[in-house]
Motif scaffolding. Structure first.
Motif, PDB file in Angstrom:
ATOM      1  N   SER A  10       0.812  -1.218   0.000  1.00 38.55           N
ATOM      2  CA  SER A  10       0.000   0.000   0.000  1.00 38.55           C
ATOM      3  C   SER A  10       0.841   1.263   0.000  1.00 38.55           C
ATOM      4  O   SER A  10       0.321   2.351  -0.257  1.00 38.55           O
ATOM      5  CB  SER A  10      -0.926   0.011   1.215  1.00 38.55           C
ATOM      6  OG  SER A  10      -0.180   0.184   2.410  1.00 38.55           O
ATOM      7  N   THR A  34      -5.173  -4.943  -2.996  1.00 32.99           N
ATOM      8  CA  THR A  34      -5.691  -4.532  -4.306  1.00 32.99           C
ATOM      9  C   THR A  34      -4.557  -4.176  -5.256  1.00 32.99           C
ATOM     10  O   THR A  34      -4.558  -4.555  -6.430  1.00 32.99           O
ATOM     11  CB  THR A  34      -6.629  -3.324  -4.148  1.00 32.99           C
ATOM     12  OG1 THR A  34      -7.644  -3.637  -3.196  1.00 32.99           O
ATOM     13  CG2 THR A  34      -7.270  -2.960  -5.469  1.00 32.99           C
ATOM     14  N   THR A  38      -3.693  -6.401  -8.615  1.00 33.95           N
ATOM     15  CA  THR A  38      -3.711  -5.682  -9.897  1.00 33.95           C
ATOM     16  C   THR A  38      -2.406  -5.930 -10.652  1.00 33.95           C
ATOM     17  O   THR A  38      -2.406  -6.125 -11.875  1.00 33.95           O
ATOM     18  CB  THR A  38      -3.903  -4.172  -9.665  1.00 33.95           C
ATOM     19  OG1 THR A  38      -5.102  -3.968  -8.938  1.00 33.95           O
ATOM     20  CG2 THR A  38      -3.980  -3.426 -10.984  1.00 33.95           C
ATOM     21  N   ASP A  75       1.190   1.717  -9.227  1.00 36.25           N
ATOM     22  CA  ASP A  75       0.013   1.726  -8.349  1.00 36.25           C
ATOM     23  C   ASP A  75       0.394   2.073  -6.911  1.00 36.25           C
ATOM     24  O   ASP A  75      -0.318   2.822  -6.230  1.00 36.25           O
ATOM     25  CB  ASP A  75      -0.668   0.357  -8.385  1.00 36.25           C
ATOM     26  CG  ASP A  75      -1.458   0.152  -9.665  1.00 36.25           C
ATOM     27  OD1 ASP A  75      -1.716   1.158 -10.350  1.00 36.25           O
ATOM     28  OD2 ASP A  75      -1.816  -0.990  -9.977  1.00 36.25           O
ATOM     29  N   ILE A 277     -11.155  -2.074 -10.290  1.00 36.18           N
ATOM     30  CA  ILE A 277     -10.059  -2.642  -9.490  1.00 36.18           C
ATOM     31  C   ILE A 277      -8.894  -1.656  -9.387  1.00 36.18           C
ATOM     32  O   ILE A 277      -8.318  -1.451  -8.307  1.00 36.18           O
ATOM     33  CB  ILE A 277      -9.588  -3.972 -10.108  1.00 36.18           C
ATOM     34  CG1 ILE A 277     -10.694  -5.025 -10.013  1.00 36.18           C
ATOM     35  CG2 ILE A 277      -8.325  -4.479  -9.410  1.00 36.18           C
ATOM     36  CD1 ILE A 277     -10.386  -6.309 -10.754  1.00 36.18           C
ATOM     37  N   GLU A 278      -8.561  -1.019 -10.513  1.00 36.83           N
ATOM     38  CA  GLU A 278      -7.406  -0.133 -10.554  1.00 36.83           C
ATOM     39  C   GLU A 278      -7.643   1.143  -9.752  1.00 36.83           C
ATOM     40  O   GLU A 278      -6.714   1.661  -9.109  1.00 36.83           O
ATOM     41  CB  GLU A 278      -7.082   0.209 -12.014  1.00 36.83           C
ATOM     42  CG  GLU A 278      -5.820   1.022 -12.212  1.00 36.83           C
ATOM     43  CD  GLU A 278      -4.582   0.281 -11.775  1.00 36.83           C
ATOM     44  OE1 GLU A 278      -3.653   0.957 -11.306  1.00 36.83           O
ATOM     45  OE2 GLU A 278      -4.551  -0.961 -11.880  1.00 36.83           O
ATOM     46  N   ALA A 280      -9.898   1.444  -7.310  1.00 37.10           N
ATOM     47  CA  ALA A 280     -10.475   1.174  -5.988  1.00 37.10           C
ATOM     48  C   ALA A 280      -9.638   1.755  -4.847  1.00 37.10           C
ATOM     49  O   ALA A 280     -10.188   2.399  -3.941  1.00 37.10           O
ATOM     50  CB  ALA A 280     -10.664  -0.332  -5.809  1.00 37.10           C
ATOM     51  N   PRO A 281      -8.301   1.551  -4.834  1.00 39.93           N
ATOM     52  CA  PRO A 281      -7.531   2.138  -3.724  1.00 39.93           C
ATOM     53  C   PRO A 281      -7.633   3.658  -3.672  1.00 39.93           C
ATOM     54  O   PRO A 281      -7.720   4.236  -2.583  1.00 39.93           O
ATOM     55  CB  PRO A 281      -6.096   1.688  -4.031  1.00 39.93           C
ATOM     56  CG  PRO A 281      -6.238   0.507  -4.916  1.00 39.93           C
ATOM     57  CD  PRO A 281      -7.453   0.760  -5.730  1.00 39.93           C
TER      58      PRO A 281
END
Length: 366
Positions: A10, A34, A38, A75, A277-278, A280-281
């Protein structure tokens, strides 16, 4: 152990999170999971896409792993750089470029997986395109050979017509001398008289010419048919040599084009899935209220910012004070008589030395 790994994914500060509640750690572990999955999907998608290009498992895995790590790093950077603020609009403005980047990444990831999911449908589209290309290729190659073959067939027809015309003339002469012998035509006298003999000789001469013409034209026809057969073989060879190129028309670009010819709705939903999904964070960070980690992180940043500001201010004051002191010191030194006399003596010595040196140079020149 797994929670720590996902927290690392994260991009959060692990030292700060260790002092936070378990719920706060779970939140960032979910964000990191996530990001990790990904990257896994990006690895699979890139590996499949490159396999369609290189047709080599090890090459596809190697470059797919590099691409997955790149997406993971992007990400992780996107999520870690979004900071909670007191104004939602400022948070949204801060996240806007990152959302655009996430959309681009989602498109890049989803396309290869769409090609794999709809592989059978894409193969059917490619098969139809290959069949159409095969027919078009055969027609295009035939344009190079058909005119030549047609000309040769016309020559054969011409030669056969010559033989048929000569044969008709010979048959007509045969009927003429037979009728003369029977007395049904010509002189009307029954028997083989002089007229019959003359007509028979003319028929025999035409018959001999017909035989020679048939033999000569048959040889010419055989030669022309050999040329036609050779052109047919050349045509078949050209089609055979070009067919592997058409059969290999199933690369990455061809599959992407074939995917574009399928109904757009299923592909669009798959794209929306990866987009969700991409992003979402990022969306989770935007919608979530300010938590314990955010306050502690903001406090740590403010401490560093305050310390840096103090250091910069102190350096500016030190520079200003040092400049003022130097100016005052030099003002005081300027009024001292002893320093004045010392400088005067040194200047006199320097002038004497310059004069002596100049005098020696002049004498040497004489």
């Amino acid at each position: 152990m797994l929670q720590r790994f996902f927290i690392f994914c994260s991009g959060a500060d692990t030292q700060i999170l260790e002092t936070c509640s378990n719920g706060e750690r779970n939140k960032y572990a979910g964000i990191g999971a996530t990001v990790f999955f990904t990257a896994v999907m990006a690895f699979i998608a890139c590996g499949y896409a490159l396999y369609t290009v290189f047709d080599n498992v090890f090459t596809s895995i190697f470059f797919g792993l590099i691409w997955g790590l790149l997406i993971f790093n992007l990400d992780r950077y996107i999520v870690s750089t979004i900071k909670k603020r007191d104004n939602f609009k400022s948070e949204l403005m801060q996240a806007a470029p990152r959302i655009v980047l996430a959309i681009i990444i989602a498109i890049v990831i989803s396309k290869p997986l769409e090609m794999k999911i709809f592989e059978k449908e894409i193969n059917q589209v490619l098969l139809e395109e290959k069949n159409a290309m095969t027919l078009a290729n055969q027609e295009q190659i035939a344009l190079q050979y058909n005119p030549k073959i047609e000309n040769l067939n016309q020559e054969i027809t011409k030669l056969k017509n010559e033989v048929a015309s000569k044969e008709a003339e010979t048959n007509a002469l045969y009927d003429t001398y037979i009728s003369e012998a029977e007395g049904t035509a010509g002189t009307g006298l029954l028997g083989k008289g002089p007229v019959y003999k003359e007509k028979r000789e003319k028929h025999d001469a035409y018959l001999a010419e017909l035989s020679q013409l048939k033999e000569g034209n048959a040889q010419k026809i055989n030669a022309i048919e050999a040329q036609i057969a050779a052109l047919g073989n050349d045509y078949t060879t050209a089609v055979t040599n070009s067919q592997p190129i058409i059969d290999g028309f199933d690369g990455l670009m061809a599959r992407i084009n074939a995917l574009g010819k399928l109904p757009w709705l299923p592909s669009f939903f798959i794209f929306l899935l990866f987009l969700a999904i991409e992003t979402a964070p990022i969306i989770a960070k935007l919608l979530a209220p300010k938590g314990e980690y955010d306050y502690k992180f903001e406090e740590q940043e403010s401490v560093v910012a305050t310390w840096v500001t103090q250091k910069v201010t102190q350096r500016k004051l030190l520079f200003s004070t040092d400049g003022e002191l130097n100016q005052k010191i030099y003002e005081d030194i300027k009024n001292e008589e002893e320093l004045y006399r010392y400088k005067k003596e040194k200047a006199q010595e320097l002038l004497k030395l310059q004069a002596d040196s100049f005098h020696k140079v002049q004498i040497k020149g004489l």
